[in-house]
Design a protein around this motif. Structure first.
Motif, PDB file in Angstrom:
ATOM      1  N   LYS A 103       9.165   8.056  13.011  1.00 49.74           N
ATOM      2  CA  LYS A 103       8.864   6.351  13.079  1.00 49.74           C
ATOM      3  C   LYS A 103       7.633   6.075  12.488  1.00 49.74           C
ATOM      4  CE  LYS A 103      11.357   5.534  17.323  1.00 49.74           C
ATOM      5  NZ  LYS A 103      11.458   4.664  18.725  1.00 49.74           N
ATOM      6  N   GLY A 104       7.643   4.855  11.891  1.00 50.62           N
ATOM      7  CA  GLY A 104       6.453   4.118  11.131  1.00 50.62           C
ATOM      8  C   GLY A 104       5.208   4.293  12.297  1.00 50.62           C
ATOM      9  N   GLY A 147      -0.947  17.151   9.646  1.00 56.08           N
ATOM     10  CA  GLY A 147      -2.195  17.675  10.299  1.00 56.08           C
ATOM     11  C   GLY A 147      -3.426  16.754  10.084  1.00 56.08           C
ATOM     12  N   GLN A 148      -3.187  15.930   9.143  1.00 54.19           N
ATOM     13  CA  GLN A 148      -4.186  14.734   8.665  1.00 54.19           C
ATOM     14  C   GLN A 148      -3.639  13.432   8.967  1.00 54.19           C
ATOM     15  OE1 GLN A 148      -5.622  15.655   4.671  1.00 54.19           O
ATOM     16  NE2 GLN A 148      -5.557  18.150   4.898  1.00 54.19           N
ATOM     17  N   GLY A 149      -4.723  12.514   8.693  1.00 56.88           N
ATOM     18  CA  GLY A 149      -4.467  11.084   8.823  1.00 56.88           C
ATOM     19  C   GLY A 149      -4.119  10.604   7.361  1.00 56.88           C
ATOM     20  N   PRO A 150      -3.370   9.431   7.380  1.00 56.70           N
ATOM     21  CA  PRO A 150      -2.947   8.876   6.150  1.00 56.70           C
ATOM     22  C   PRO A 150      -3.933   8.636   5.252  1.00 56.70           C
ATOM     23  CG  PRO A 150      -1.626   7.870   7.834  1.00 56.70           C
ATOM     24  CD  PRO A 150      -2.757   8.659   8.481  1.00 56.70           C
ATOM     25  N   TYR A 176       0.874  -1.119   0.039  1.00 56.90           N
ATOM     26  CA  TYR A 176      -0.064   0.009  -0.037  1.00 56.90           C
ATOM     27  C   TYR A 176       0.847   1.234   0.035  1.00 56.90           C
ATOM     28  CZ  TYR A 176      -2.746  -3.756   2.344  1.00 56.90           C
ATOM     29  OH  TYR A 176      -3.291  -4.780   2.919  1.00 56.90           O
ATOM     30  N   TYR A 234       0.397   5.358   0.966  1.00 56.67           N
ATOM     31  CA  TYR A 234      -0.518   6.237   1.610  1.00 56.67           C
ATOM     32  C   TYR A 234       0.255   7.850   1.529  1.00 56.67           C
ATOM     33  CZ  TYR A 234      -3.205   2.439   4.271  1.00 56.67           C
ATOM     34  OH  TYR A 234      -3.891   1.418   4.387  1.00 56.67           O
ATOM     35  N   PHE A 278      -8.430   6.503   7.996  1.00 54.12           N
ATOM     36  CA  PHE A 278      -7.826   6.931   9.058  1.00 54.12           C
ATOM     37  C   PHE A 278      -8.512   8.402   9.545  1.00 54.12           C
ATOM     38  CE2 PHE A 278      -3.434   5.077  10.175  1.00 54.12           C
ATOM     39  CZ  PHE A 278      -3.560   4.231   8.807  1.00 54.12           C
ATOM     40  N   GLY A 279      -8.746   8.746  10.888  1.00 51.90           N
ATOM     41  CA  GLY A 279      -9.212   9.755  11.373  1.00 51.90           C
ATOM     42  C   GLY A 279      -8.048  10.870  11.135  1.00 51.90           C
ATOM     43  N   ALA A 280      -8.363  12.165  11.583  1.00 50.21           N
ATOM     44  CA  ALA A 280      -7.214  13.251  11.547  1.00 50.21           C
ATOM     45  C   ALA A 280      -6.458  12.998  12.809  1.00 50.21           C
ATOM     46  CB  ALA A 280      -8.067  14.529  11.738  1.00 50.21           C
ATOM     47  N   PHE A 296       3.801  -0.566   8.636  1.00 44.66           N
ATOM     48  CA  PHE A 296       4.229   0.455   7.871  1.00 44.66           C
ATOM     49  C   PHE A 296       5.699   0.830   8.228  1.00 44.66           C
ATOM     50  CE2 PHE A 296       0.064   2.669   6.961  1.00 44.66           C
ATOM     51  CZ  PHE A 296      -0.695   1.906   7.646  1.00 44.66           C
ATOM     52  N   GLY A 297       6.194   1.582   6.902  1.00 46.97           N
ATOM     53  CA  GLY A 297       7.353   2.084   7.203  1.00 46.97           C
ATOM     54  C   GLY A 297       7.725   3.513   7.715  1.00 46.97           C
ATOM     55  N   PRO A 298       8.906   3.890   7.569  1.00 49.78           N
ATOM     56  CA  PRO A 298       8.926   5.105   8.345  1.00 49.78           C
ATOM     57  C   PRO A 298       8.531   6.480   7.662  1.00 49.78           C
ATOM     58  CG  PRO A 298      11.194   4.567   7.288  1.00 49.78           C
ATOM     59  CD  PRO A 298      10.217   3.407   7.243  1.00 49.78           C
ATOM     60  N   GLN A 311      -1.386  -4.675   8.570  1.00 50.60           N
ATOM     61  CA  GLN A 311      -0.642  -3.787   7.917  1.00 50.60           C
ATOM     62  C   GLN A 311       0.586  -3.199   8.727  1.00 50.60           C
ATOM     63  OE1 GLN A 311      -2.431  -0.789   5.349  1.00 50.60           O
ATOM     64  NE2 GLN A 311      -4.478  -2.026   5.290  1.00 50.60           N
ATOM     65  N   GLN A 367       0.179  11.101   3.582  1.00 52.39           N
ATOM     66  CA  GLN A 367      -0.322  12.031   4.878  1.00 52.39           C
ATOM     67  C   GLN A 367       0.183  13.514   4.684  1.00 52.39           C
ATOM     68  OE1 GLN A 367       1.478  10.183   8.472  1.00 52.39           O
ATOM     69  NE2 GLN A 367      -0.054  11.351   9.674  1.00 52.39           N
ATOM     70  N   GLN A 378      -8.064   6.827  -5.429  1.00 51.18           N
ATOM     71  CA  GLN A 378      -7.726   7.738  -4.792  1.00 51.18           C
ATOM     72  C   GLN A 378      -6.357   8.309  -5.337  1.00 51.18           C
ATOM     73  OE1 GLN A 378      -9.595   9.249  -0.936  1.00 51.18           O
ATOM     74  NE2 GLN A 378      -9.109   7.146  -0.413  1.00 51.18           N
ATOM     75  N   PHE A 394      -4.040   7.618  15.955  1.00 58.23           N
ATOM     76  CA  PHE A 394      -4.738   7.623  14.874  1.00 58.23           C
ATOM     77  C   PHE A 394      -5.901   6.322  15.194  1.00 58.23           C
ATOM     78  CE2 PHE A 394      -3.073  10.546  12.014  1.00 58.23           C
ATOM     79  CZ  PHE A 394      -1.988  10.620  12.325  1.00 58.23           C
ATOM     80  N   LEU A 432       3.916   7.111   2.945  1.00 60.13           N
ATOM     81  CA  LEU A 432       4.003   6.066   3.727  1.00 60.13           C
ATOM     82  C   LEU A 432       3.796   4.880   2.877  1.00 60.13           C
ATOM     83  CD1 LEU A 432       1.864   6.973   6.788  1.00 60.13           C
ATOM     84  CD2 LEU A 432       4.369   6.736   6.693  1.00 60.13           C
ATOM     85  N   LEU A 447      -5.145   6.535   1.736  1.00 66.82           N
ATOM     86  CA  LEU A 447      -4.824   5.385   0.785  1.00 66.82           C
ATOM     87  C   LEU A 447      -4.569   6.049  -0.846  1.00 66.82           C
ATOM     88  CD1 LEU A 447      -3.869   2.356   0.334  1.00 66.82           C
ATOM     89  CD2 LEU A 447      -6.109   2.048  -0.183  1.00 66.82           C
TER      90      LEU A 447
END
Lengths: 118, 115
Positions: B42-43, A40-43, A33, A35, B105-107, A109-111, A107, A37, A59, B90, A91, A45
């Motif tokens: 970090k992830g 100020g927002q969430g990731p 995947y 993503y 995801f949420g904000a 996630f990488g850094p 899932q 980000q 998306q 999150f 991400l 996809l």
């Protein structure tokens, strides 16, 4: 066990330039995947691969973003040309194939790669 | 469509005091819900998940969350905050449609822990 690897970690470019990000998933993970980000927002996809096929790219801004996973292992995400609003952390995540009838699996996630477009 | 709303963008607590991070969800079916934590540079790391088994879910580092269908909530709690808990959290719901295993995801809620 090695985690998801991403490079570069940071990238600064000017608008209208091109940029590419690389991701190497956890060994044996068939699903990958990307993503985005924004600060100020969430990731969110962008695209999902299963092996080397695209499962969901609804998306992904296809006029400027592209992604590939040619051999079903590592993947690249490209932006051409970049816009100011593309500044974000990109991400990469990976997971095993679904393990139940709800299509679920954790899932990892990488850094991330932090992109700044000037 | 599935979505989550995190009710606080910032939460500040003192070390040793309880933590409460609030999340409401919207889903037309029985959802799978998660909490992820993101430390600087970090992830994202999975803290815990709810997938229609026990409504009280225990996660790593002493965190837990309770799924309340009547309130459409999935709040994250910890009895006693530690300095190392300072991070972005999150709330996440698994989406349907398109690819399987899609996470929404949420904000995010930024947790600050003061000595």
């Amino acid at each position: 066990e090695a985690g998801v690897a991403q490079s570069p970690r940071y990238k600064i470019i000017e608008k209208r330039q091109s940029v590419a990000f690389w991701c190497n998933p956890i060994s044996g993970h068939a699903t990958l995947y990307w993503y985005q980000q924004i600060l100020g927002q969430g990731p969110k996809l962008l695209i999902q691969f299963q092996n080397n096929g695209v499962v969901d790219d609804s998306q992904l801004p296809k006029d400027r973003f592209s992604a590939e996973r040619l051999k079903g292992v590592d993947s690249t995400l490209k932006i051409q040309p970049a816009k100011l609003e593309d500044s974000a952390v990109y991400l990469c995540a990976s997971s095993l194939l679904p393990n139940n009838n709800r299509g679920e699996n954790e899932q990892f996630f990488g850094p991330g790669t932090r992109l700044t477009v000037l | 469509a599935q979505s989550v709303t995190q009710l606080d963008s910032h939460v500040s607590v003192s070390e040793g005091t309880p933590v409460l991070l609030r999340c409401n969800y919207s889903s037309s079916y029985s959802p799978s819900l998660f909490w992820y934590v993101q430390h600087p540079n970090k992830g994202l790391q999975l803290l815990l998940k709810y997938t229609s088994a026990a409504t009280l879910v225990k996660g790593i580092n002493g965190f837990e969350a309770e799924f309340k269908k009547s309130e459409t909530s999935f709040h994250l709690t910890k009895p006693s905050a530690h300095m190392s808990d300072a991070a972005e959290y999150f709330c996440v719901v698994r989406g349907l449609g398109g690819g399987y295993n899609k996470l929404i995801f949420g904000a995010g809620t930024r947790l600050a822990v003061h000595p």
